[in-house]
Write a protein that holds these residues in place. Structure first.
Motif, PDB file in Angstrom:
ATOM      1  N   MET A   1       0.838  -1.193   0.000  1.00 16.55           N
ATOM      2  CA  MET A   1       0.000   0.000   0.000  1.00 16.55           C
ATOM      3  C   MET A   1       0.868   1.236   0.000  1.00 16.55           C
ATOM      4  O   MET A   1       1.762   1.370   0.805  1.00 16.55           O
ATOM      5  N   SER A   2       0.601   2.095  -0.909  1.00 12.87           N
ATOM      6  CA  SER A   2       1.351   3.358  -0.961  1.00 12.87           C
ATOM      7  C   SER A   2       0.847   4.265   0.131  1.00 12.87           C
ATOM      8  O   SER A   2      -0.324   4.514   0.260  1.00 12.87           O
ATOM      9  N   GLN A   3       1.745   4.771   0.935  1.00 11.01           N
ATOM     10  CA  GLN A   3       1.327   5.647   2.030  1.00 11.01           C
ATOM     11  C   GLN A   3       2.329   6.772   2.180  1.00 11.01           C
ATOM     12  O   GLN A   3       3.480   6.681   1.798  1.00 11.01           O
ATOM     13  N   ASP A 143       7.567   2.971   1.069  1.00 10.58           N
ATOM     14  CA  ASP A 143       7.911   4.039   0.125  1.00 10.58           C
ATOM     15  C   ASP A 143       9.270   4.664   0.399  1.00 10.58           C
ATOM     16  O   ASP A 143       9.691   5.555  -0.321  1.00 10.58           O
ATOM     17  N   ASP A 169      -2.279   6.183   7.877  1.00  9.84           N
ATOM     18  CA  ASP A 169      -2.566   4.756   7.730  1.00  9.84           C
ATOM     19  C   ASP A 169      -3.821   4.454   8.547  1.00  9.84           C
ATOM     20  O   ASP A 169      -3.924   4.851   9.708  1.00  9.84           O
ATOM     21  N   GLU A 327      -1.289  -6.616  -1.090  1.00  8.48           N
ATOM     22  CA  GLU A 327      -0.781  -5.270  -1.366  1.00  8.48           C
ATOM     23  C   GLU A 327      -1.872  -4.391  -1.960  1.00  8.48           C
ATOM     24  O   GLU A 327      -1.971  -3.201  -1.654  1.00  8.48           O
ATOM     25  N   GLU A 328      -2.716  -4.977  -2.825  1.00  2.55           N
ATOM     26  CA  GLU A 328      -3.827  -4.217  -3.403  1.00  2.55           C
ATOM     27  C   GLU A 328      -4.848  -3.856  -2.329  1.00  2.55           C
ATOM     28  O   GLU A 328      -5.439  -2.768  -2.351  1.00  2.55           O
ATOM     29  N   LYS A 330      -4.148  -3.185   0.795  1.00  2.88           N
ATOM     30  CA  LYS A 330      -3.590  -2.036   1.497  1.00  2.88           C
ATOM     31  C   LYS A 330      -3.851  -0.738   0.730  1.00  2.88           C
ATOM     32  O   LYS A 330      -4.183   0.301   1.320  1.00  2.88           O
ATOM     33  N   LYS A 331      -3.712  -0.820  -0.566  1.00  5.34           N
ATOM     34  CA  LYS A 331      -3.952   0.366  -1.391  1.00  5.34           C
ATOM     35  C   LYS A 331      -5.410   0.804  -1.291  1.00  5.34           C
ATOM     36  O   LYS A 331      -5.720   1.992  -1.161  1.00  5.34           O
ATOM     37  N   GLU A 335      -7.400   4.292   0.269  1.00  2.00           N
ATOM     38  CA  GLU A 335      -8.373   5.077  -0.494  1.00  2.00           C
ATOM     39  C   GLU A 335      -9.771   4.997   0.106  1.00  2.00           C
ATOM     40  O   GLU A 335     -10.742   5.475  -0.493  1.00  2.00           O
TER      41      GLU A 335
END
Length: 691
Positions: A1-3, A143, A169, A327-328, A330-331, A335
């Motif tokens: 997940m991008s954070q 990241d 988060d 991972e998806e 987390k993304k 959102e």
């Protein structure tokens, strides 16, 4: 997940060339090539930021167009009137920056005019900056990594933008944890967060920090470096050694980014080993087949090996897909797409039902989905003007922290205002149509939620006045019409209790709400109405607390006060009295059982006695008192044995006996006699039977 990670960092002043830490000599081309050339560490860092020049070599100086205000590229540090370097503000990682702060200059500084020697403060035109070492936090996520200095004695970490370190988060609470100084030592203090704060993989509440300690909050890994980097190592764990061991073994990181192999990595490694063994086995079988020809058993074994290899490959592929899906997930969480995240996580959970990270995400996502569903249901009920249903749907959302809490609070306010308006209109209509009892009851409903509502108070006053007004007889029409007698209203029956008439009957039947509605028309005084409301509140709270063993003392206080009010209101008679007294007797009995188990015999005896007072048919309390009498006999015999060697302990034991049995019990009198004998220096030849 991008954070994103937002942190506040203090910029330190650049050392002057002739100062300690500066350079008094020009940098040679070889030195420049070693640190900043193609492949050097600075070149790699600039390449990561997209600032390295093509073909290697030192990076160019930033131009005015490239400058973003991060620093003044053309400031003359030798000028004593030059502006001090501005504060960098908050650093933002994981999102596209509006502009780069400019390249880092490596190489010889351009020749400057000779300047009068001055200290660094004068050169930089800024106040003297103390270089006292401070702790540093190294924050790592998927990241990247950033260093944050702890520049004050209370440093807040959380999801809220007001925190000193912001971790956007959903697994992080608004104010998740605090790093603060306590008695010259730094401590990590959890702020009652939902998902917990972990220090060296152990959940903590308040623990001291040592150099190298690892902190895990949500998906972030934070390493604490003591002031100056030379503090004592953590007695719990050597974080540096662990990280180096992980790098040397080549293990990957799990979904949280921790430096430990995840269960999926271990399982994948095992699958690869199984596949390798199976491939070797198949090769050996092939060679044997060429040499002697395959037998049926060999063919069957080869088929089984192929099937096992296919199953292992399929499971390996499933694990890889699960990692990608997670991972998806987390993304999607980042959102706030909770429904999509829940559907995707279902497959991951089916494959990895015991993975701690998967379980944490599942708990959070399920709660958010349920909260969204409840908010949607409340909106629909508001559209239908079902205000009571909307409030009921929002209650569980408001009881737990979620991203829907703020919306739920706003909807609840709308529902309460709608319910208030709706009931006010119904009360007005009933008053206008002379349905006074309905108007009075509806006004009471409004006043229970909004005691200061002036409109409801006015409607209730008018309805009560109309109910007390005598009904006028119909007019007499025609000759010889006799004028009917006007019936006088029945006299108000005086009562020795605060309640009277129909209100008293309803109260004794345990119909408290109806009794309140009829109180005014039954001639009940304001003191009686106030006492009735107080009784209703204490009885309701006490009955609710009685079901919770941890609130026994509070329940006893509430119910005892309710019984005291009950005697004034209705003389302690009726269904309501029996219900409250019976519940109070049970609570006393449970308290006695707890005291008995803890060998607190006097408290147990008092509790059992009170239980029988309020609920005489409680046979369990009688049985427990008999057990206390057996215990009293044993204690007396113990006191008799030790009275010569430990007279004070014997007296204390006998005093306990006198507090745990009735005065009619024989051991009560024996213990009294023994106490007098010991204190008065009685005959040592006395026997236990004489006592």
């Amino acid at each position: 997940m991008s954070q994103d990670i937002r942190s506040r960092r203090r910029r330190r002043p650049v050392p002057a060339p002739d100062e300690e830490g500066g350079s008094s000599e020009h940098t040679t081309d070889e030195e420049l090539e070693a640190v900043g050339g193609q492949g050097g560490p600075i070149h790699r860092e600039l390449s990561r930021r997209g600032l390295a020049p093509e073909g290697g070599g030192p990076p160019p100086l930033p131009t005015e167009e490239e400058d973003t205000g991060e620093f003044a590229p053309h400031a003359d540090l030798s000028d004593p009137d030059a502006d001090a370097l501005p504060d960098s503000g908050a650093l933002v990682f994981g999102e596209a920056p509006p502009g780069d702060a400019g390249a880092t200059f490596v190489g010889e500084l351009p020749a400057a005019a000779p300047a009068t020697p001055a200290d660094k403060t004068a050169i930089l035109n800024m106040a003297d900056v103390t270089n006292e070492p401070v702790p540093v936090l190294t924050i790592e996520t998927g990241d990247g990594q950033s260093d944050v200095e702890i520049v004050k004695e209370r440093f807040v970490i959380g999801r809220s933008p007001e925190c000193d370190v912001v971790l956007p988060d959903q697994l992080v609470s608004r104010q998740h944890a605090v790093i603060e100084k306590q008695d010259d030592a730094w401590h990590l203090v959890d702020q009652k967060s939902g998902n917990g704060t972990f220090l060296n993989d152990k959940r903590i509440t308040d623990e001291p920090l040592y150099d190298g300690d690892e902190i895990h909050i949500g998906d972030a890994r934070i390493v604490f470096t003591a002031p100056g980097g030379g503090g004592p190592r953590s007695p719990r764990q050597n974080a540096t050694a662990m990280l180096e061991a992980v790098n040397e073994t080549g293990e990957g990181t799990n979904v949280t980014g921790h430096g430990i192999p995840s269960p999926k990595k271990k399982k994948r490694k095992k699958m690869l080993m199984v596949c390798g063994v199976l491939v070797v086995l198949i090769g050996v079988l092939g060679i044997a087949k060429k040499m002697s020809g395959p037998s049926q058993a060999e063919l069957d074994a080869a088929a089984e090996a192929e099937a096992a290899a296919a199953a292992a490959a399929e499971e390996e592929a499933a694990l890889a897909q699960a990692a990608t899906d997670f991972e998806e997930v987390k993304k999607l969480v980042g959102e706030n797409k909770w429904g999509e995240a829940q559907k995707l996580l279902a497959g991951v959970f089916e494959l990895l039902p015991e993975d701690e990270d998967v379980l944490r995400y599942k708990k959070t996502i399920d709660g958010e989905v349920e909260a969204e569903r409840a908010v949607g249901d409340a909106r629909a009920k508001l559209d239908e003007k079902n205000y009571e249903g909307a409030i009921a749907a929002l209650t569980p959302v408001l009881a737990a922290e979620s991203s829907s809490t703020k919306t739920a609070q706003e909807l609840k306010v709308q529902a309460e205002e709608g319910l208030r308006t709706d009931r006010t209109e119904r009360a007005r209509t009933a008053l206008a149509e002379k349905r006074y009892e309905e108007a009075q009851t509806t006004a009471d409903e409004i006043l229970r939620s909004f005691p200061d509502d002036p409109v409801a108070s006015d409607i209730k006053r008018k309805a009560e006045a109309a109910l007390r007004r005598p009904v006028a007889p119909p007019p007499c029409v025609g000759k010889g019409c006799k004028k009917p007698k006007v019936e006088k209203p029945p006299p108000v029956v005086k009562s020795q209790y605060l309640l009277a008439g129909q209100c008293l009957d309803l109260y004794r039947a345990n119909k408290i709400d109806e009794a309140l509605a009829q109180a005014s028309s039954s001639g009940v005084s304001q003191d009686g109405i106030k006492s009735l409301r107080e009784f209703q509140q204490h009885a309701k709270n006490g009955l609710g607390m009685a079901n919770n063993p941890g609130q026994a003392e509070q329940a006893i206080k509430m119910l005892a006060r309710a019984i005291e009010l009950d005697r004034k209101l209705g003389g302690g008679k009726g269904e309501v009295t029996e219900k409250v007294k019976g519940t109070l007797g049970k609570v006393y009995f449970l308290r006695g059982v707890d005291a008995h188990t803890s060998n607190k015999y006097p408290l147990a005896y008092d509790s059992y006695t009170l239980a029988l007072k309020y609920k005489p048919d409680l046979k369990q309390a009688e049985d427990r008192i008999k057990k206390l009498e057996v215990e009293a006999k044993k204690l007396f015999e113990t006191a008799y044995v030790i009275k010569a060697t430990s007279p004070e302990k014997a007296i204390s034991t006998c005093q306990t006996v006198t507090q745990m049995v009735n005065k009619s019990n024989p051991y009560y009198a024996k213990c009294k006699k023994m106490i007098q004998s010991i204190q008065g220096g009685g005959d040592e030849g006395d026997s236990a039977e004489e006592f």
